[in-house]
Design a protein around this motif. Sequence first.
Motif, mmCIF file in Angstrom:
data_model
loop_
_atom_site.group_PDB
_atom_site.id
_atom_site.type_symbol
_atom_site.label_atom_id
_atom_site.label_comp_id
_atom_site.label_asym_id
_atom_site.label_seq_id
_atom_site.Cartn_x
_atom_site.Cartn_y
_atom_site.Cartn_z
ATOM 1 N N ASP A 177 -4.854 4.532 -1.817
ATOM 2 C CA ASP A 177 -3.840 4.204 -2.494
ATOM 3 C C ASP A 177 -4.142 3.174 -3.523
ATOM 4 O O ASP A 177 -3.282 2.666 -3.998
ATOM 5 C CB ASP A 177 -2.739 4.026 -2.115
ATOM 6 N N GLU A 178 -5.609 3.003 -3.801
ATOM 7 C CA GLU A 178 -5.439 1.602 -4.559
ATOM 8 C C GLU A 178 -6.656 1.700 -5.446
ATOM 9 O O GLU A 178 -7.521 2.893 -5.120
ATOM 10 C CB GLU A 178 -5.888 0.366 -3.458
ATOM 11 N N LEU A 179 -7.166 0.821 -6.157
ATOM 12 C CA LEU A 179 -8.400 0.770 -6.930
ATOM 13 C C LEU A 179 -9.252 -0.023 -6.410
ATOM 14 O O LEU A 179 -8.929 -1.290 -6.197
ATOM 15 C CB LEU A 179 -8.165 0.584 -8.441
ATOM 16 N N VAL A 180 -10.673 0.232 -6.470
ATOM 17 C CA VAL A 180 -11.681 -0.847 -5.943
ATOM 18 C C VAL A 180 -12.371 -1.373 -7.211
ATOM 19 O O VAL A 180 -13.128 -0.198 -7.718
ATOM 20 C CB VAL A 180 -12.572 -0.437 -4.993
ATOM 21 N N VAL A 181 -12.270 -2.333 -7.697
ATOM 22 C CA VAL A 181 -13.185 -2.986 -8.763
ATOM 23 C C VAL A 181 -14.535 -3.881 -8.290
ATOM 24 O O VAL A 181 -14.025 -4.696 -7.503
ATOM 25 C CB VAL A 181 -12.455 -3.596 -9.697
ATOM 26 N N ALA A 190 -33.390 -1.559 -4.602
ATOM 27 C CA ALA A 190 -33.425 0.033 -4.859
ATOM 28 C C ALA A 190 -32.081 0.410 -5.298
ATOM 29 O O ALA A 190 -31.750 1.453 -6.217
ATOM 30 C CB ALA A 190 -34.018 0.758 -3.835
ATOM 31 N N TYR A 191 -30.888 -0.316 -4.726
ATOM 32 C CA TYR A 191 -29.574 0.357 -5.074
ATOM 33 C C TYR A 191 -28.702 -1.166 -5.348
ATOM 34 O O TYR A 191 -29.059 -2.169 -4.756
ATOM 35 C CB TYR A 191 -29.078 0.928 -3.824
ATOM 36 N N PRO A 192 -27.783 -1.079 -6.194
ATOM 37 C CA PRO A 192 -26.894 -2.112 -6.507
ATOM 38 C C PRO A 192 -26.349 -2.926 -5.513
ATOM 39 O O PRO A 192 -25.982 -2.253 -4.506
ATOM 40 C CB PRO A 192 -25.806 -1.627 -7.566
ATOM 41 N N ALA A 193 -26.181 -4.287 -5.650
ATOM 42 C CA ALA A 193 -25.703 -4.935 -4.558
ATOM 43 C C ALA A 193 -24.481 -5.605 -4.950
ATOM 44 O O ALA A 193 -24.451 -6.273 -5.997
ATOM 45 C CB ALA A 193 -26.682 -5.967 -3.932
ATOM 46 N N PRO A 194 -23.445 -5.370 -4.181
ATOM 47 C CA PRO A 194 -21.970 -5.918 -4.724
ATOM 48 C C PRO A 194 -22.074 -7.457 -4.656
ATOM 49 O O PRO A 194 -22.737 -8.040 -3.971
ATOM 50 C CB PRO A 194 -21.110 -5.603 -3.587
ATOM 51 N N LEU A 195 -21.784 -8.185 -5.729
ATOM 52 C CA LEU A 195 -21.397 -9.569 -5.731
ATOM 53 C C LEU A 195 -20.064 -10.067 -5.569
ATOM 54 O O LEU A 195 -19.849 -11.274 -5.127
ATOM 55 C CB LEU A 195 -21.937 -10.245 -7.437
ATOM 56 N N ALA A 196 -19.250 -9.282 -6.193
ATOM 57 C CA ALA A 196 -17.844 -9.384 -5.824
ATOM 58 C C ALA A 196 -16.877 -8.212 -6.020
ATOM 59 O O ALA A 196 -17.445 -7.305 -6.404
ATOM 60 C CB ALA A 196 -17.053 -10.648 -6.818
ATOM 61 N N HIS A 197 -15.911 -8.053 -5.254
ATOM 62 C CA HIS A 197 -14.907 -6.993 -5.623
ATOM 63 C C HIS A 197 -13.366 -7.418 -5.579
ATOM 64 O O HIS A 197 -13.034 -8.498 -5.037
ATOM 65 C CB HIS A 197 -15.142 -6.034 -4.643
ATOM 66 N N ARG A 198 -12.630 -6.591 -6.049
ATOM 67 C CA ARG A 198 -11.139 -6.894 -5.866
ATOM 68 C C ARG A 198 -10.463 -5.304 -5.590
ATOM 69 O O ARG A 198 -10.843 -4.173 -6.041
ATOM 70 C CB ARG A 198 -10.589 -7.301 -7.285
ATOM 71 N N THR A 199 -9.698 -5.445 -4.778
ATOM 72 C CA THR A 199 -8.771 -3.967 -4.404
ATOM 73 C C THR A 199 -7.196 -4.431 -5.181
ATOM 74 O O THR A 199 -6.662 -5.489 -4.640
ATOM 75 C CB THR A 199 -8.727 -3.986 -2.990
ATOM 76 N N VAL A 200 -7.073 -3.483 -5.876
ATOM 77 C CA VAL A 200 -5.775 -3.727 -6.528
ATOM 78 C C VAL A 200 -5.087 -2.248 -6.657
ATOM 79 O O VAL A 200 -5.413 -1.198 -6.596
ATOM 80 C CB VAL A 200 -5.970 -3.942 -8.384
ATOM 81 N N ALA A 201 -3.671 -2.477 -6.515
ATOM 82 C CA ALA A 201 -2.899 -1.339 -6.674
ATOM 83 C C ALA A 201 -2.866 -0.784 -8.061
ATOM 84 O O ALA A 201 -3.135 -1.352 -9.000
ATOM 85 C CB ALA A 201 -1.163 -1.983 -6.580
ATOM 86 N N GLU A 202 -2.615 0.668 -8.053
ATOM 87 C CA GLU A 202 -2.773 1.366 -9.203
ATOM 88 C C GLU A 202 -1.855 1.148 -10.418
ATOM 89 O O GLU A 202 -2.441 1.224 -11.612
ATOM 90 C CB GLU A 202 -2.577 3.177 -8.836
#
Length: 228
Positions: A177-181, A190-202
Motif C-alpha cells: 500500500d506504499e511506494l518504495v523509492v 552484476a546487479y545494482p546494490a541499494p545505497l538507501a531507500h524510503r518507503t512512503v505512502a502513495e
Amino acid sequence: MNGNVPAAGSEAVPEASPGQSHRDTVEYIGFRVDGQAVVLNLSEHRRLSLERSLDLVNHSPSGFEWGYSGSGPAQLACALLLDYYDDEQFAREHYITFRNQVVSQLECDGAAACWHLPGEEINAAMATLADDVVALADGGRPSPTLPENWRAVSRQDRRVFQRADRDHYIVLGDGTDELVVVLCSQGDRAYPAPLAHRTVAEEADVEQVIQELAEESNDLIEPLEGEH
C-alpha cells in the motif's frame, strides 16, 4: 569481437558520412600488461583516451575493464563509442546498452590473449541493440526539483532517475500500500546494490523524497575538481 552480438530491437546510429568508410576500417584491441587493462585504436596506432571519456561520464577513473557489467566496462563502452563516432550525445545516450550487450562479452582469449573489435562490428551492434533498462534512450531530461546532474529517464513501466556523472539511480517501485523509492549503484557489481531507500505512502510528497535521495547521492560522492 569475442562474444555474440544480439539481434533484437533497433537503435538509431549516426547517419553515414564521408568519413564512414574510414571508420569501418578502425579496429580496437584490448589486452593486459602486468594486469592493467590496455585498449588501443589499432588502426591509428594510439591508446584509447580514458581522460576524454571521463569528461563525459565518470564511472572508473582508475581505468577500463571488460567482460562483465560494471563501472570499468561502462567507462570503456563510453570511450569506444566516443572515439568511434566522435559524437558526445550519442555516446552518452547509448554507452550503458553498449556495455551490457557488447563490452561485457569481450574476452581476452586465444594465443594472443586479447580481444579485437572492428568498426564494422560496432556499427552492426548499434543497429541491432535494444535499449537497456537504465539506458538514457532520449538523453534524459532535467527536472526543476532535481539537482542539475540528475535526469529523469523515460520508462513505460516505472519512474527512473539517473545521475549523469556517476553510476547512481533512483527507482520507484510499488509496495503493498506504499511506494518504495530506492537509491542504488551498479558499480562493479552484476546487479545494482541499494545505497538507501524510503518507503512512503502513495499520498505523500514523492517528489520531495526523490529530491532528498538525489541530494544524498551527491553527498556520498563529491564532484571532482572542475565539475559543477
